[in-house]
Design a protein around this motif. Structure first.
Motif, PDB file in Angstrom:
ATOM      1  N   PHE A  57     -25.243  40.998 160.199  1.00 41.79           N
ATOM      2  CA  PHE A  57     -24.547  39.845 159.640  1.00 41.79           C
ATOM      3  C   PHE A  57     -24.141  40.149 158.203  1.00 41.79           C
ATOM      4  CE2 PHE A  57     -27.335  37.887 162.803  1.00 41.79           C
ATOM      5  CZ  PHE A  57     -26.480  36.998 163.433  1.00 41.79           C
ATOM      6  N   LYS A  58     -22.971  39.663 157.813  1.00 44.32           N
ATOM      7  CA  LYS A  58     -22.541  39.678 156.412  1.00 44.32           C
ATOM      8  C   LYS A  58     -22.073  38.269 156.071  1.00 44.32           C
ATOM      9  CE  LYS A  58     -21.025  44.452 155.829  1.00 44.32           C
ATOM     10  NZ  LYS A  58     -19.867  45.306 155.517  1.00 44.32           N
ATOM     11  N   PHE A  59     -22.600  37.756 154.968  1.00 39.93           N
ATOM     12  CA  PHE A  59     -22.236  36.432 154.482  1.00 39.93           C
ATOM     13  C   PHE A  59     -21.272  36.607 153.313  1.00 39.93           C
ATOM     14  CE2 PHE A  59     -26.143  35.989 156.707  1.00 39.93           C
ATOM     15  CZ  PHE A  59     -26.197  34.687 157.191  1.00 39.93           C
ATOM     16  N   TYR A  60     -20.188  35.859 153.344  1.00 39.19           N
ATOM     17  CA  TYR A  60     -19.147  35.948 152.315  1.00 39.19           C
ATOM     18  C   TYR A  60     -18.992  34.600 151.630  1.00 39.19           C
ATOM     19  CZ  TYR A  60     -17.889  40.143 154.938  1.00 39.19           C
ATOM     20  OH  TYR A  60     -17.922  41.359 155.569  1.00 39.19           O
ATOM     21  N   ASP A  61     -18.527  34.627 150.385  1.00 36.18           N
ATOM     22  CA  ASP A  61     -18.146  33.394 149.695  1.00 36.18           C
ATOM     23  C   ASP A  61     -16.866  33.668 148.908  1.00 36.18           C
ATOM     24  OD1 ASP A  61     -18.996  34.790 147.434  1.00 36.18           O
ATOM     25  OD2 ASP A  61     -20.745  33.531 147.087  1.00 36.18           O
ATOM     26  N   ASP A  62     -16.433  32.671 148.137  1.00 32.84           N
ATOM     27  CA  ASP A  62     -15.159  32.821 147.420  1.00 32.84           C
ATOM     28  C   ASP A  62     -15.170  33.955 146.403  1.00 32.84           C
ATOM     29  OD1 ASP A  62     -14.149  30.752 148.915  1.00 32.84           O
ATOM     30  OD2 ASP A  62     -14.405  29.237 147.357  1.00 32.84           O
ATOM     31  N   HIS A  68     -14.762  42.085 151.896  1.00 39.94           N
ATOM     32  CA  HIS A  68     -15.609  42.718 150.875  1.00 39.94           C
ATOM     33  C   HIS A  68     -16.681  43.570 151.559  1.00 39.94           C
ATOM     34  CE1 HIS A  68     -18.675  42.942 147.683  1.00 39.94           C
ATOM     35  NE2 HIS A  68     -17.661  42.802 146.841  1.00 39.94           N
ATOM     36  N   ASP A  69     -16.959  44.747 151.020  1.00 42.78           N
ATOM     37  CA  ASP A  69     -17.879  45.689 151.676  1.00 42.78           C
ATOM     38  C   ASP A  69     -19.262  45.117 151.958  1.00 42.78           C
ATOM     39  OD1 ASP A  69     -16.027  47.698 151.874  1.00 42.78           O
ATOM     40  OD2 ASP A  69     -16.659  48.710 150.042  1.00 42.78           O
ATOM     41  N   THR A  70     -19.796  44.361 151.018  1.00 39.27           N
ATOM     42  CA  THR A  70     -21.172  43.897 151.202  1.00 39.27           C
ATOM     43  C   THR A  70     -21.311  42.391 151.331  1.00 39.27           C
ATOM     44  OG1 THR A  70     -21.527  43.818 148.817  1.00 39.27           O
ATOM     45  CG2 THR A  70     -22.115  45.875 149.953  1.00 39.27           C
ATOM     46  N   GLY A 100     -18.384  32.075 154.571  1.00 35.04           N
ATOM     47  CA  GLY A 100     -18.078  32.469 155.937  1.00 35.04           C
ATOM     48  C   GLY A 100     -19.031  33.571 156.360  1.00 35.04           C
ATOM     49  N   ILE A 101     -19.181  33.752 157.674  1.00 29.85           N
ATOM     50  CA  ILE A 101     -20.107  34.751 158.199  1.00 29.85           C
ATOM     51  C   ILE A 101     -19.362  35.620 159.202  1.00 29.85           C
ATOM     52  CG2 ILE A 101     -22.325  35.132 159.354  1.00 29.85           C
ATOM     53  CD1 ILE A 101     -22.896  32.099 158.706  1.00 29.85           C
ATOM     54  N   ALA A 102     -19.547  36.924 159.089  1.00 30.16           N
ATOM     55  CA  ALA A 102     -19.007  37.873 160.061  1.00 30.16           C
ATOM     56  C   ALA A 102     -20.170  38.706 160.569  1.00 30.16           C
ATOM     57  CB  ALA A 102     -17.947  38.764 159.422  1.00 30.16           C
ATOM     58  N   THR A 133      -6.443  37.318 168.839  1.00 31.92           N
ATOM     59  CA  THR A 133      -5.225  38.119 168.778  1.00 31.92           C
ATOM     60  C   THR A 133      -5.505  39.547 168.306  1.00 31.92           C
ATOM     61  OG1 THR A 133      -2.989  38.259 167.879  1.00 31.92           O
ATOM     62  CG2 THR A 133      -4.675  37.371 166.428  1.00 31.92           C
ATOM     63  N   MET A 134      -4.692  40.470 168.779  1.00 31.33           N
ATOM     64  CA  MET A 134      -4.768  41.850 168.279  1.00 31.33           C
ATOM     65  C   MET A 134      -3.592  42.138 167.349  1.00 31.33           C
ATOM     66  SD  MET A 134      -6.157  44.047 171.543  1.00 31.33           S
ATOM     67  CE  MET A 134      -4.766  43.703 172.600  1.00 31.33           C
ATOM     68  N   LEU A 135      -2.767  41.121 167.076  1.00 33.26           N
ATOM     69  CA  LEU A 135      -1.565  41.312 166.267  1.00 33.26           C
ATOM     70  C   LEU A 135      -1.850  41.361 164.766  1.00 33.26           C
ATOM     71  CD1 LEU A 135       0.861  38.975 168.213  1.00 33.26           C
ATOM     72  CD2 LEU A 135       0.566  41.457 168.433  1.00 33.26           C
ATOM     73  N   ARG A 136      -3.003  40.868 164.355  1.00 31.70           N
ATOM     74  CA  ARG A 136      -3.365  40.911 162.934  1.00 31.70           C
ATOM     75  C   ARG A 136      -4.880  40.936 162.805  1.00 31.70           C
ATOM     76  NH1 ARG A 136      -5.536  36.378 160.894  1.00 31.70           N
ATOM     77  NH2 ARG A 136      -5.218  34.424 161.984  1.00 31.70           N
ATOM     78  N   LYS A 137      -5.339  41.397 161.646  1.00 30.14           N
ATOM     79  CA  LYS A 137      -6.766  41.386 161.351  1.00 30.14           C
ATOM     80  C   LYS A 137      -7.177  39.976 160.938  1.00 30.14           C
ATOM     81  CE  LYS A 137      -7.086  46.156 159.809  1.00 30.14           C
ATOM     82  NZ  LYS A 137      -7.455  47.056 158.717  1.00 30.14           N
ATOM     83  N   PRO A 138      -8.431  39.614 161.160  1.00 23.04           N
ATOM     84  CA  PRO A 138      -8.882  38.300 160.688  1.00 23.04           C
ATOM     85  C   PRO A 138      -8.923  38.266 159.168  1.00 23.04           C
ATOM     86  CG  PRO A 138     -10.717  39.565 161.561  1.00 23.04           C
ATOM     87  CD  PRO A 138      -9.478  40.361 161.833  1.00 23.04           C
ATOM     88  N   VAL A 139      -8.765  37.083 158.601  1.00 26.75           N
ATOM     89  CA  VAL A 139      -8.852  36.884 157.157  1.00 26.75           C
ATOM     90  C   VAL A 139      -9.926  35.829 156.878  1.00 26.75           C
ATOM     91  CG1 VAL A 139      -6.473  37.595 156.663  1.00 26.75           C
ATOM     92  CG2 VAL A 139      -6.973  35.202 157.179  1.00 26.75           C
ATOM     93  N   TYR A 140     -10.423  35.825 155.674  1.00 26.73           N
ATOM     94  CA  TYR A 140     -11.512  34.932 155.264  1.00 26.73           C
ATOM     95  C   TYR A 140     -11.223  33.465 155.601  1.00 26.73           C
ATOM     96  CZ  TYR A 140     -14.774  32.663 151.963  1.00 26.73           C
ATOM     97  OH  TYR A 140     -15.738  31.891 151.380  1.00 26.73           O
TER      98      TYR A 140
END
Length: 160
Positions: A57-62, A68-70, A100-102, A133-140
């Protein structure tokens, strides 16, 4: 406040220059800081295809948005915790913020996302968002949310 401080310093200096002994009175009233409320996030990952490796799991914020790598927090859960094709974990101590979590299904536990010709060989998922979709990468912005209380998040695995 700046004027008061400037006036106090000038008065202190002028009294000292005139030979009078200045009297300094200090008030130290402690103002308690309000403890910031914290919340829990319960994550359920569904549709995991096998029990090999780990879930990363990687947790992201603004301030550290995806990709972001980490992120601001990384955790690893062994797939031995699986029940059927799912894992449920709970993390505590988050303050209110946009986040967000990836995750990556690291099937061979080599700490990287293994790629085929164009697409990942290993699975991935995002908080309350299925990247169909495979047409674009996911964004935050696809999978971020505002945490304002305890939250349950569902993450459905995507394999190619």
């Amino acid at each position: 406040m700046k004027r008061f401080l400037f006036f106090s310093v000038c008065l202190f200096v002028s009294l000292a220059a005139s030979g009078q002994s200045p009297v300094v009175v200090a008030s130290t009233t402690a103002v308690p800081l309000a403890a910031e409320e914290t919340y829990s996030i319960t994550i359920t990952v569904r549709n995991i295809r096998n029990d090999k490796g780990v879930i990363r799991f990687k947790f992201y914020d603004d301030s550290t948005p995806f990709p972001h790598d980490t992120g601001f927090l990384r955790t690893v859960v062994p797939k031995t915790e699986m029940k059927g094709d799912s894992i449920t974990v709970t993390y505590h101590g988050f303050t209110s913020k946009n986040m967000g979590i990836a995750l990556q299904d690291d099937e061979n536990n080599d700490m990287k996302l293994d790629m085929g010709w164009f697409l990942p060989k290993e699975g991935h998922a995002f908080s309350d968002y299925y990247h169909a979709t495979m047409l674009r990468k996911p964004v935050y912005e696809d999978f971020d949310f505002l945490l304002t209380g305890n939250k349950s998040v569902e993450m459905r695995m995507r394999y190619y």
